[in-house]
Design a protein around this motif. Structure first.
Motif, mmCIF file in Angstrom:
data_model
loop_
_atom_site.group_PDB
_atom_site.id
_atom_site.type_symbol
_atom_site.label_atom_id
_atom_site.label_comp_id
_atom_site.label_asym_id
_atom_site.label_seq_id
_atom_site.Cartn_x
_atom_site.Cartn_y
_atom_site.Cartn_z
ATOM 1 N N SER A 292 0.839 -1.202 0.000
ATOM 2 C CA SER A 292 0.000 0.000 0.000
ATOM 3 C C SER A 292 0.868 1.244 0.000
ATOM 4 O O SER A 292 1.976 1.242 0.548
ATOM 5 N N GLY B 65 0.368 5.578 0.547
ATOM 6 C CA GLY B 65 -0.492 6.712 0.864
ATOM 7 C C GLY B 65 0.262 8.017 0.661
ATOM 8 O O GLY B 65 1.456 8.103 0.955
ATOM 9 N N GLY C 260 0.142 12.296 1.355
ATOM 10 C CA GLY C 260 -0.453 13.413 2.093
ATOM 11 C C GLY C 260 0.182 14.713 1.650
ATOM 12 O O GLY C 260 1.405 14.806 1.557
ATOM 13 N N LYS D 258 -1.922 12.528 7.031
ATOM 14 C CA LYS D 258 -2.788 12.294 5.869
ATOM 15 C C LYS D 258 -2.306 11.086 5.074
ATOM 16 O O LYS D 258 -3.111 10.249 4.646
ATOM 17 N N ALA D 259 -0.990 11.006 4.860
ATOM 18 C CA ALA D 259 -0.431 9.882 4.090
ATOM 19 C C ALA D 259 -0.750 8.556 4.761
ATOM 20 O O ALA D 259 -1.148 7.583 4.097
ATOM 21 N N ASN E 174 -3.200 7.925 6.893
ATOM 22 C CA ASN E 174 -4.648 7.681 6.831
ATOM 23 C C ASN E 174 -5.102 7.208 5.453
ATOM 24 O O ASN E 174 -6.159 6.578 5.324
ATOM 25 N N ASN E 175 -4.300 7.497 4.422
ATOM 26 C CA ASN E 175 -4.646 7.082 3.059
ATOM 27 C C ASN E 175 -4.146 5.686 2.709
ATOM 28 O O ASN E 175 -4.302 5.246 1.565
ATOM 29 N N LEU E 176 -3.556 5.003 3.667
ATOM 30 C CA LEU E 176 -3.111 3.624 3.442
ATOM 31 C C LEU E 176 -4.277 2.646 3.593
ATOM 32 O O LEU E 176 -5.149 2.827 4.426
ATOM 33 N N GLN F 43 -4.599 -0.295 6.808
ATOM 34 C CA GLN F 43 -3.950 0.604 7.743
ATOM 35 C C GLN F 43 -2.772 -0.112 8.404
ATOM 36 O O GLN F 43 -2.823 -1.321 8.655
#
Length: 266
Positions: free
Chosen positions: A128, A130, A132, A154-155, A157-159, A162
């Motif tokens: 994954s 992410g 941000g 942010k990065a 949280n975008n995974l 998680q």
């Protein structure tokens, strides 16, 4: 039939095992040119072995965490804290245990070509990724240190999935996730190194696009850093919406332009 020097050169290019029986035969060849090729081949093999060993060493933090049953270890890094323009951008990357791109390391140690090659490899192999991003306006509002934390959060949280633990380059985040802050982590951990490459290539692409929108600042080449061409563009053209007004060189230009404007109006 005896092989020519060129044929031997091509053959060595396809041999990566020092125990290959063809190597022993080449050492028996009396030709000087053959031994020169062998010396070059040996140096290349030694370099590859060292590179592979260093790569495995940079997985030491991950291996320890994997041994403790952490499955999704995210390396986190940022780029763009120092520029006068553009966003600060963070990347979080979860690598699989099978990740094998041995050249992955701190993006600053890599050429543009190698970074772009590794970017594609990481995209293909990562579990994954992410991203941000925090823009100049928010940087001016909260300061660059806090903006970096926001971008990293942010990065993460975008995974998806998680992460269950974090390896972060020189930063601690207010998240309810176990984490380690590693100074110069992008040179110590493959996960952080991968994040640094993703962040750098992604941000460079953003700044290259801004170079089209806001010509005259050389954003494609300087990525928003305060180079002579960038500063010359600032003096000539003034600020753009992506300039960080809280950064001193930009403040000086803004003050200069405001002074000229007031004098003109008077």
């Amino acid at each position: 039939m005896t092989k020519t020097i060129q044929e031997i050169k091509q053959m060595l290019a396809n041999i990566s095992n020092q125990d290959d029986p063809q190597i022993a035969l080449l050492y028996a060849d009396p030709r000087k040119g053959v031994h020169q090729l062998l010396n070059s081949w040996e140096k290349k093999m030694t370099s590859q072995i060292n590179k592979k060993n260093n790569f495995l060493k940079r997985f030491s933090y991950e291996r320890e965490l994997w041994s403790k049953n952490y499955q999704f270890i995210a390396g986190v890094d940022e780029v763009g804290r120092g520029p006068l323009a553009g966003p600060v951008l963070a990347a979080a990357v979860i690598l699989p245990k099978t990740f094998d791109a041995i050249d992955v390391i701190d993006s600053k140690q890599l050429s543009v070509k190698k970074r772009n090659e590794l970017y594609q490899t990481i995209i293909e192999q990562a579990i994954s990724i992410g991203i941000g991003e925090v823009d100049a306006e928010m940087i001016d509002e909260v300061n660059i240190y806090q903006a970096t934390k926001i971008a990293m959060t942010k990065a993460i949280n975008n995974l998806a999935p998680q992460p269950d633990t974090l390896l972060i380059d020189a930063m601690t985040l207010s998240l309810d996730i176990p984490q380690q802050s590693l100074i110069k982590g992008d040179a110590l951990s493959n996960s952080i190194g991968a994040a640094s490459i993703i962040a750098k290539v992604t941000r460079d692409k953003i700044m290259a696009d801004y170079d089209i929108v806001y010509p005259g600042y050389d954003f494609k080449q300087n990525s928003g850093y305060g180079t002579s061409k960038h500063l010359a563009g600032l003096k000539k053209k003034g600020l753009t919406p992506i300039h960080r007004r809280s950064f001193k060189p930009v403040q000086d230009i803004l003050q200069h332009h405001n002074t000229i404007k007031r004098e003109t109006n008077d």
